[in-house]
Design a protein around this motif. Sequence first.
Motif, PDB file in Angstrom:
ATOM      1  N   VAL A  24      -7.570 -29.246   9.147  1.00 34.87           N
ATOM      2  CA  VAL A  24      -6.807 -28.035   9.444  1.00 34.87           C
ATOM      3  C   VAL A  24      -6.290 -27.525   8.110  1.00 34.87           C
ATOM      4  O   VAL A  24      -5.587 -28.249   7.387  1.00 34.87           O
ATOM      5  CB  VAL A  24      -5.643 -28.311  10.405  1.00 34.87           C
ATOM      6  CG1 VAL A  24      -4.801 -27.049  10.598  1.00 34.87           C
ATOM      7  CG2 VAL A  24      -6.162 -28.828  11.745  1.00 34.87           C
ATOM      8  N   VAL A  25      -6.638 -26.311   7.771  1.00 32.56           N
ATOM      9  CA  VAL A  25      -6.299 -25.744   6.465  1.00 32.56           C
ATOM     10  C   VAL A  25      -5.286 -24.627   6.672  1.00 32.56           C
ATOM     11  O   VAL A  25      -5.494 -23.735   7.500  1.00 32.56           O
ATOM     12  CB  VAL A  25      -7.563 -25.201   5.764  1.00 32.56           C
ATOM     13  CG1 VAL A  25      -7.213 -24.697   4.374  1.00 32.56           C
ATOM     14  CG2 VAL A  25      -8.621 -26.294   5.685  1.00 32.56           C
ATOM     15  N   ARG A  26      -4.180 -24.660   5.891  1.00 32.10           N
ATOM     16  CA  ARG A  26      -3.078 -23.715   6.082  1.00 32.10           C
ATOM     17  C   ARG A  26      -2.829 -22.931   4.796  1.00 32.10           C
ATOM     18  O   ARG A  26      -1.944 -23.250   4.018  1.00 32.10           O
ATOM     19  CB  ARG A  26      -1.821 -24.468   6.507  1.00 32.10           C
ATOM     20  CG  ARG A  26      -1.974 -25.255   7.813  1.00 32.10           C
ATOM     21  CD  ARG A  26      -0.708 -26.030   8.140  1.00 32.10           C
ATOM     22  NE  ARG A  26       0.423 -25.128   8.289  1.00 32.10           N
ATOM     23  CZ  ARG A  26       1.633 -25.334   7.771  1.00 32.10           C
ATOM     24  NH1 ARG A  26       1.870 -26.436   7.042  1.00 32.10           N
ATOM     25  NH2 ARG A  26       2.599 -24.485   7.945  1.00 32.10           N
ATOM     26  N   PRO A  27      -3.600 -21.874   4.569  1.00 30.77           N
ATOM     27  CA  PRO A  27      -3.415 -21.071   3.355  1.00 30.77           C
ATOM     28  C   PRO A  27      -2.109 -20.277   3.410  1.00 30.77           C
ATOM     29  O   PRO A  27      -1.551 -20.051   4.492  1.00 30.77           O
ATOM     30  CB  PRO A  27      -4.628 -20.135   3.380  1.00 30.77           C
ATOM     31  CG  PRO A  27      -4.980 -20.023   4.822  1.00 30.77           C
ATOM     32  CD  PRO A  27      -4.676 -21.361   5.421  1.00 30.77           C
ATOM     33  N   VAL A  43     -10.406 -25.822  10.963  1.00 24.97           N
ATOM     34  CA  VAL A  43      -9.508 -24.885  11.621  1.00 24.97           C
ATOM     35  C   VAL A  43      -8.694 -24.200  10.536  1.00 24.97           C
ATOM     36  O   VAL A  43      -8.081 -24.867   9.695  1.00 24.97           O
ATOM     37  CB  VAL A  43      -8.586 -25.590  12.628  1.00 24.97           C
ATOM     38  CG1 VAL A  43      -7.478 -24.651  13.105  1.00 24.97           C
ATOM     39  CG2 VAL A  43      -9.389 -26.098  13.815  1.00 24.97           C
ATOM     40  N   LEU A  44      -8.722 -22.879  10.533  1.00 28.56           N
ATOM     41  CA  LEU A  44      -7.969 -22.102   9.551  1.00 28.56           C
ATOM     42  C   LEU A  44      -6.724 -21.568  10.234  1.00 28.56           C
ATOM     43  O   LEU A  44      -6.790 -20.611  11.013  1.00 28.56           O
ATOM     44  CB  LEU A  44      -8.829 -20.963   9.012  1.00 28.56           C
ATOM     45  CG  LEU A  44      -8.266 -20.186   7.819  1.00 28.56           C
ATOM     46  CD1 LEU A  44      -8.248 -21.067   6.575  1.00 28.56           C
ATOM     47  CD2 LEU A  44      -9.066 -18.927   7.557  1.00 28.56           C
ATOM     48  N   ALA A  45      -5.581 -22.211   9.994  1.00 32.13           N
ATOM     49  CA  ALA A  45      -4.320 -21.835  10.628  1.00 32.13           C
ATOM     50  C   ALA A  45      -3.607 -20.805   9.753  1.00 32.13           C
ATOM     51  O   ALA A  45      -3.404 -21.025   8.568  1.00 32.13           O
ATOM     52  CB  ALA A  45      -3.439 -23.058  10.830  1.00 32.13           C
ATOM     53  N   LEU A  46      -3.205 -19.688  10.361  1.00 28.31           N
ATOM     54  CA  LEU A  46      -2.633 -18.563   9.609  1.00 28.31           C
ATOM     55  C   LEU A  46      -1.110 -18.541   9.651  1.00 28.31           C
ATOM     56  O   LEU A  46      -0.507 -17.531   9.256  1.00 28.31           O
ATOM     57  CB  LEU A  46      -3.176 -17.240  10.166  1.00 28.31           C
ATOM     58  CG  LEU A  46      -4.581 -16.789   9.757  1.00 28.31           C
ATOM     59  CD1 LEU A  46      -4.670 -16.593   8.256  1.00 28.31           C
ATOM     60  CD2 LEU A  46      -5.662 -17.703  10.235  1.00 28.31           C
ATOM     61  N   ASP A  47      -0.473 -19.640  10.065  1.00 33.33           N
ATOM     62  CA  ASP A  47       0.963 -19.609  10.303  1.00 33.33           C
ATOM     63  C   ASP A  47       1.813 -19.441   9.053  1.00 33.33           C
ATOM     64  O   ASP A  47       2.993 -19.104   9.148  1.00 33.33           O
ATOM     65  CB  ASP A  47       1.396 -20.867  11.072  1.00 33.33           C
ATOM     66  CG  ASP A  47       0.994 -22.155  10.371  1.00 33.33           C
ATOM     67  OD1 ASP A  47      -0.152 -22.257   9.911  1.00 33.33           O
ATOM     68  OD2 ASP A  47       1.832 -23.076  10.295  1.00 33.33           O
TER      69      ASP A  47
END
Length: 472
Positions: free
Chosen positions: A43-46, A89-93
Amino acid sequence: MHEALLGRLVVCVGESYVLTSPDDQAPYMTDWRGRYHGSAYAVVRPSDVAQVSSVMRLCHELGVGVVPQGGNTGLCGGATPREDDAVIVLALDRLKAVRAIDPVDNTMLVEAGCTLAQIQLAAEGADRLFPLSLASEGSCQIGGNIATNAGGVHVVRYGNTRQQVLGLEVVLPDGTVWNGLRSLLKDNTGYDLKQLFIGSEGTLGVITAATLRLMARPKQRAVAWLAVTDPQAALALLGAARDRLGERVSAFELISQNALDVVLRHIPGARLPLAKNPPWSVLLEVSDVAADTRLDESLEALAADAFESGQVSDAAIAASVAQCEALWALRENISEAQRIEGLSIKHDVSLPVSAIPAFLESAERALDADYPAARIVAFGHMGDGNLHYNISSVDAAQNAALIAQTEAVNRCVHDIVAGFDGSISAEHGIGQLKREEMVRYKSTVELALMRRIKEAIDPRGLMNPGKVLPDL
């Protein structure tokens, strides 16, 4: 390749924001309903569009799929990875800035990870209204709202999310950033590219920011809960409300006895708004930007006339903000109450408003004949033709047997919807849940056009694999 990918992802966003342990990943691997479960390399959170671009460029280079995820409140599994796909999973939070508010142009520039409640509050601070309103607004994110073209309770007055979006910033599958953050009401310079990404459920690119329309903030509102004799009476009441109050009708919700009963049974503090739970209820809200009108009196007069005509048998009109919120809580907690109760076969359908009573009669008759243990929980946005039509059984064993027949139940309901020229998805999208249904209810021409668009923008098929478009 797995270890090389993780190392390069860390370079893109930092070690703390590449989640690989099962415990850290768990909230991102299951949808809100608990129906879909998946897996991912990470899970990646940029934190910004530049980091999103670098992650997308890397995944494109290595052939790794990307599942964009907002607040993970969707109901069709569109933001949940599948098992054993080669994806992240690209999480945009972390993209949660309100970049600008312009009360003169009535626009707001926001990043995709802003929650809907955050955006509503920021608009309110500028004495404006962002009209999108959903039960999940405290946790859903605007990027996901746009990607699914979310609807909600105020579509009857303001339209879907699509009508609230003036411009977008999108990272394409190869990492290219398209800056379409215009705030123009008119821009007739060729294809309106933003429309491709609104409602695309992350299958074409990653929405990172949006320019949104703001509205004048209503100075007053009035809310009523009305018992109606049947859906046909509710339809007549809707017509009378529109004729008398026009654009001030901001919400018109139809609620079945079973839907309210589920809330009363499972939501602490829920109270019956009338003397008894009628077969059908309407939750009606009207609002006005003018402060010198008496909406409560207009609503009372409408209810009185409807009572005289036999359309309404009882009514409760909120006398305070707290009472308004208490009535709305009954409606907004239906989905949560159903989740607490257990699995149900859910349908999010759209019909011509005039066809809703006939659909309800036809569907109930067909289900009674083939599934006598089924209980129908019907509710939704009658003002814009969107019904949530859910089927379950109170008895656990009977419900398990009913859930096992989901495909056949879906076919029954969706065929009736199609017979009324309706849609099998009004506001929840397609996701994993309905992608195979697209073959039956979309024409070959429509599916072919959608595939051409997908192949043109995402030729490697890396964006949100297994969602929306059915396999060939």
